[in-house]
Design a protein around this motif. Structure first.
Motif, PDB file in Angstrom:
ATOM      1  N   PRO A 193       5.637  40.566  -3.389  1.00  0.00           N
ATOM      2  CA  PRO A 193       6.454  40.217  -2.229  1.00  0.00           C
ATOM      3  C   PRO A 193       6.813  38.740  -2.297  1.00  0.00           C
ATOM      4  O   PRO A 193       5.988  37.911  -2.643  1.00  0.00           O
ATOM      5  CB  PRO A 193       5.541  40.503  -1.036  1.00  0.00           C
ATOM      6  N   SER A 194       8.034  38.430  -2.016  1.00  0.00           N
ATOM      7  CA  SER A 194       8.455  37.044  -2.107  1.00  0.00           C
ATOM      8  C   SER A 194       9.645  36.878  -1.189  1.00  0.00           C
ATOM      9  O   SER A 194      10.134  37.829  -0.599  1.00  0.00           O
ATOM     10  CB  SER A 194       8.845  36.710  -3.543  1.00  0.00           C
ATOM     11  N   SER A 195      10.115  35.648  -1.091  1.00  0.00           N
ATOM     12  CA  SER A 195      11.276  35.438  -0.249  1.00  0.00           C
ATOM     13  C   SER A 195      12.454  35.017  -1.113  1.00  0.00           C
ATOM     14  O   SER A 195      12.300  34.612  -2.262  1.00  0.00           O
ATOM     15  CB  SER A 195      10.980  34.388   0.827  1.00  0.00           C
ATOM     16  N   TYR A 196      13.624  35.165  -0.551  1.00  0.00           N
ATOM     17  CA  TYR A 196      14.852  34.856  -1.272  1.00  0.00           C
ATOM     18  C   TYR A 196      15.767  34.097  -0.318  1.00  0.00           C
ATOM     19  O   TYR A 196      15.883  34.439   0.853  1.00  0.00           O
ATOM     20  CB  TYR A 196      15.526  36.152  -1.738  1.00  0.00           C
ATOM     21  N   THR A 197      16.380  33.051  -0.832  1.00  0.00           N
ATOM     22  CA  THR A 197      17.321  32.285  -0.021  1.00  0.00           C
ATOM     23  C   THR A 197      18.741  32.706  -0.371  1.00  0.00           C
ATOM     24  O   THR A 197      19.136  32.664  -1.537  1.00  0.00           O
ATOM     25  CB  THR A 197      17.146  30.773  -0.283  1.00  0.00           C
ATOM     26  N   VAL A 198      19.481  33.132   0.618  1.00  0.00           N
ATOM     27  CA  VAL A 198      20.829  33.651   0.403  1.00  0.00           C
ATOM     28  C   VAL A 198      21.745  32.536  -0.109  1.00  0.00           C
ATOM     29  O   VAL A 198      21.755  31.429   0.444  1.00  0.00           O
ATOM     30  CB  VAL A 198      21.400  34.232   1.711  1.00  0.00           C
ATOM     31  N   LYS A 199      22.458  32.832  -1.185  1.00  0.00           N
ATOM     32  CA  LYS A 199      23.403  31.876  -1.749  1.00  0.00           C
ATOM     33  C   LYS A 199      24.835  32.315  -1.474  1.00  0.00           C
ATOM     34  O   LYS A 199      25.081  33.480  -1.157  1.00  0.00           O
ATOM     35  CB  LYS A 199      23.178  31.769  -3.262  1.00  0.00           C
ATOM     36  N   SER A 200      25.740  31.375  -1.653  1.00  0.00           N
ATOM     37  CA  SER A 200      27.154  31.668  -1.443  1.00  0.00           C
ATOM     38  C   SER A 200      27.583  32.824  -2.347  1.00  0.00           C
ATOM     39  O   SER A 200      27.256  32.843  -3.532  1.00  0.00           O
ATOM     40  CB  SER A 200      27.962  30.404  -1.747  1.00  0.00           C
ATOM     41  N   GLY A 201      28.289  33.768  -1.800  1.00  0.00           N
ATOM     42  CA  GLY A 201      28.789  34.892  -2.597  1.00  0.00           C
ATOM     43  C   GLY A 201      27.829  36.067  -2.660  1.00  0.00           C
ATOM     44  O   GLY A 201      28.149  37.108  -3.210  1.00  0.00           O
ATOM     45  N   ASP A 202      26.619  35.895  -2.149  1.00  0.00           N
ATOM     46  CA  ASP A 202      25.646  36.990  -2.184  1.00  0.00           C
ATOM     47  C   ASP A 202      26.051  38.131  -1.251  1.00  0.00           C
ATOM     48  O   ASP A 202      26.627  37.905  -0.193  1.00  0.00           O
ATOM     49  CB  ASP A 202      24.272  36.484  -1.716  1.00  0.00           C
ATOM     50  N   THR A 203      25.713  39.340  -1.683  1.00  0.00           N
ATOM     51  CA  THR A 203      25.741  40.480  -0.772  1.00  0.00           C
ATOM     52  C   THR A 203      24.347  41.082  -0.805  1.00  0.00           C
ATOM     53  O   THR A 203      23.618  40.896  -1.783  1.00  0.00           O
ATOM     54  CB  THR A 203      26.745  41.556  -1.210  1.00  0.00           C
ATOM     55  N   LEU A 204      23.988  41.798   0.226  1.00  0.00           N
ATOM     56  CA  LEU A 204      22.663  42.421   0.234  1.00  0.00           C
ATOM     57  C   LEU A 204      22.514  43.382  -0.935  1.00  0.00           C
ATOM     58  O   LEU A 204      21.463  43.479  -1.544  1.00  0.00           O
ATOM     59  CB  LEU A 204      22.427  43.175   1.549  1.00  0.00           C
ATOM     60  N   GLY A 205      23.596  44.075  -1.238  1.00  0.00           N
ATOM     61  CA  GLY A 205      23.557  45.024  -2.355  1.00  0.00           C
ATOM     62  C   GLY A 205      23.222  44.325  -3.659  1.00  0.00           C
ATOM     63  O   GLY A 205      22.412  44.797  -4.453  1.00  0.00           O
ATOM     64  N   ALA A 206      23.843  43.159  -3.884  1.00  0.00           N
ATOM     65  CA  ALA A 206      23.608  42.420  -5.119  1.00  0.00           C
ATOM     66  C   ALA A 206      22.185  41.868  -5.146  1.00  0.00           C
ATOM     67  O   ALA A 206      21.506  41.905  -6.175  1.00  0.00           O
ATOM     68  CB  ALA A 206      24.628  41.286  -5.250  1.00  0.00           C
ATOM     69  N   ILE A 207      21.743  41.365  -4.009  1.00  0.00           N
ATOM     70  CA  ILE A 207      20.374  40.837  -3.933  1.00  0.00           C
ATOM     71  C   ILE A 207      19.375  41.964  -4.204  1.00  0.00           C
ATOM     72  O   ILE A 207      18.416  41.804  -4.960  1.00  0.00           O
ATOM     73  CB  ILE A 207      20.121  40.210  -2.543  1.00  0.00           C
ATOM     74  N   ALA A 208      19.651  43.111  -3.598  1.00  0.00           N
ATOM     75  CA  ALA A 208      18.758  44.255  -3.791  1.00  0.00           C
ATOM     76  C   ALA A 208      18.706  44.650  -5.261  1.00  0.00           C
ATOM     77  O   ALA A 208      17.634  44.859  -5.832  1.00  0.00           O
ATOM     78  CB  ALA A 208      19.229  45.425  -2.930  1.00  0.00           C
ATOM     79  N   ALA A 209      19.879  44.705  -5.877  1.00  0.00           N
ATOM     80  CA  ALA A 209      19.940  45.115  -7.287  1.00  0.00           C
ATOM     81  C   ALA A 209      19.167  44.131  -8.158  1.00  0.00           C
ATOM     82  O   ALA A 209      18.418  44.526  -9.052  1.00  0.00           O
ATOM     83  CB  ALA A 209      21.394  45.195  -7.752  1.00  0.00           C
ATOM     84  N   ARG A 210      19.345  42.830  -7.880  1.00  0.00           N
ATOM     85  CA  ARG A 210      18.663  41.822  -8.703  1.00  0.00           C
ATOM     86  C   ARG A 210      17.163  41.870  -8.523  1.00  0.00           C
ATOM     87  O   ARG A 210      16.419  41.437  -9.395  1.00  0.00           O
ATOM     88  CB  ARG A 210      19.166  40.423  -8.337  1.00  0.00           C
ATOM     89  N   ASN A 211      16.716  42.374  -7.395  1.00  0.00           N
ATOM     90  CA  ASN A 211      15.284  42.379  -7.124  1.00  0.00           C
ATOM     91  C   ASN A 211      14.671  43.770  -7.277  1.00  0.00           C
ATOM     92  O   ASN A 211      13.530  43.991  -6.876  1.00  0.00           O
ATOM     93  CB  ASN A 211      15.017  41.825  -5.716  1.00  0.00           C
ATOM     94  N   GLY A 212      15.442  44.671  -7.843  1.00  0.00           N
ATOM     95  CA  GLY A 212      14.912  46.004  -8.108  1.00  0.00           C
ATOM     96  C   GLY A 212      14.541  46.759  -6.842  1.00  0.00           C
ATOM     97  O   GLY A 212      13.602  47.527  -6.823  1.00  0.00           O
ATOM     98  N   THR A 213      15.274  46.493  -5.772  1.00  0.00           N
ATOM     99  CA  THR A 213      14.981  47.195  -4.529  1.00  0.00           C
ATOM    100  C   THR A 213      16.282  47.727  -3.957  1.00  0.00           C
ATOM    101  O   THR A 213      17.288  47.789  -4.670  1.00  0.00           O
ATOM    102  CB  THR A 213      14.245  46.250  -3.549  1.00  0.00           C
TER     103      THR A 213
END
Ligand SMILES: [Zn+2]
Length: 252
Positions: free
Chosen positions: A6-26
């Motif tokens: 479990p960790s945290s992620y800081t949203v960057k410009s251009g991010d979508t939740l879908g992309a963040i999820a994909a990058r984090n395997g969730t």
């Protein structure tokens, strides 16, 4: 399997939740669950801290999919997938050897643009698999005995992917599927076993199984993504001869 702490992620410009999820395997829904302050998956702010769910679907993989657009947040599927089965589709799961991933023939060939392996995509990317067109909800079956390696994880444009190792054949990524049904990571599957449904691409009116093949040793890789024109790791193989063979064996 990898586990992602479990960790945290800081949203960057251009991010979508879908992309963040994909990058984090969730998945988007897992992130939404871990962050009850999020009310709308399409509204996240730069600099916002998100709690990443635990091991989730495992992998921490960067899973770039489809045709190069920004991944979009999937809509959770509330309704169980349904499919009108023809009688032959309901007959036994187990088959000897190997079989085409559908009970039905795809509605188009897999050797013509834009469906073939290597077909040009935007930004110089090449298509990393073959596309087998079929209606949303079409049942997908394991092409051979194997074991679920990873997934379903968010893949592309509202759809998911499942990775299965088929000994003697390789690692197959069954892409652009629905999130539901997959038997579960680490589970054995039998040739012909129903493992997924064709997914519903948010921005396209066609639907398909996006079929990728890798050398069997890719079962040990933490991600199938990579560089080069395919944006895939070096174990990617052209699946066309395999699909040709499965089609012939199954449909004559
Ligand atoms: Zn494709």
């Amino acid at each position: 399997m990898n586990t992602v702490a479990p960790s945290s992620y800081t949203v960057k410009s251009g991010d979508t939740l879908g992309a963040i999820a994909a990058r984090n395997g969730t998945s988007v829904s897992e992130i939404m669950k871990a962050n009850p302050q999020l009310k709308n998956p399409n509204s996240i702010g730069v600099g916002q801290q998100l709690k990443m769910p635990g091991s989730g679907s495992g992998g921490g993989a960067t899973q770039g999919g489809g045709s190069g657009g920004a991944p979009q947040a999937p809509t959770p599927q509330q309704r169980p997938p349904s499919l009108e089965n023809k009688p032959e589709e309901q007959s036994g799961n187990a088959v000897q050897g190997e079989i085409f991933p559908f009970w039905v023939k795809p509605t188009a060939d897999w050797k013509t643009r834009p469906r073939y392996f290597g077909s040009p995509r935007s930004n110089g990317r090449k298509h990393g698999g073959v596309d087998l067109y079929a209606p949303v909800g079409t049942k997908i079956r394991a092409i051979a005995d194997g074991r679920i390696l990873r997934g379903p994880y968010y893949f592309y444009d509202g759809t998911y992917a499942l990775e299965v190792v088929h000994p003697g054949i390789g690692v197959v990524r069954y892409g652009e599927i629905k999130a539901k049904l997959a038997p579960g990571v680490g589970k054995d599957v039998k040739a012909g076993q129903h493992i997924a449904f064709v997914g519903d691409l948010t921005s396209l009116s066609i639907s398909m199984l996006h079929f990728e093949l890798y050398k069997e040793s890719a079962k040990n890789d933490s991600t199938l993504s990579g560089g080069g024109p395919f944006r895939r790791n070096a174990k990617l193989i052209d699946p066309t001869p395999l699909i040709d063979r499965l089609f012939k064996k199954t449909f004559g």
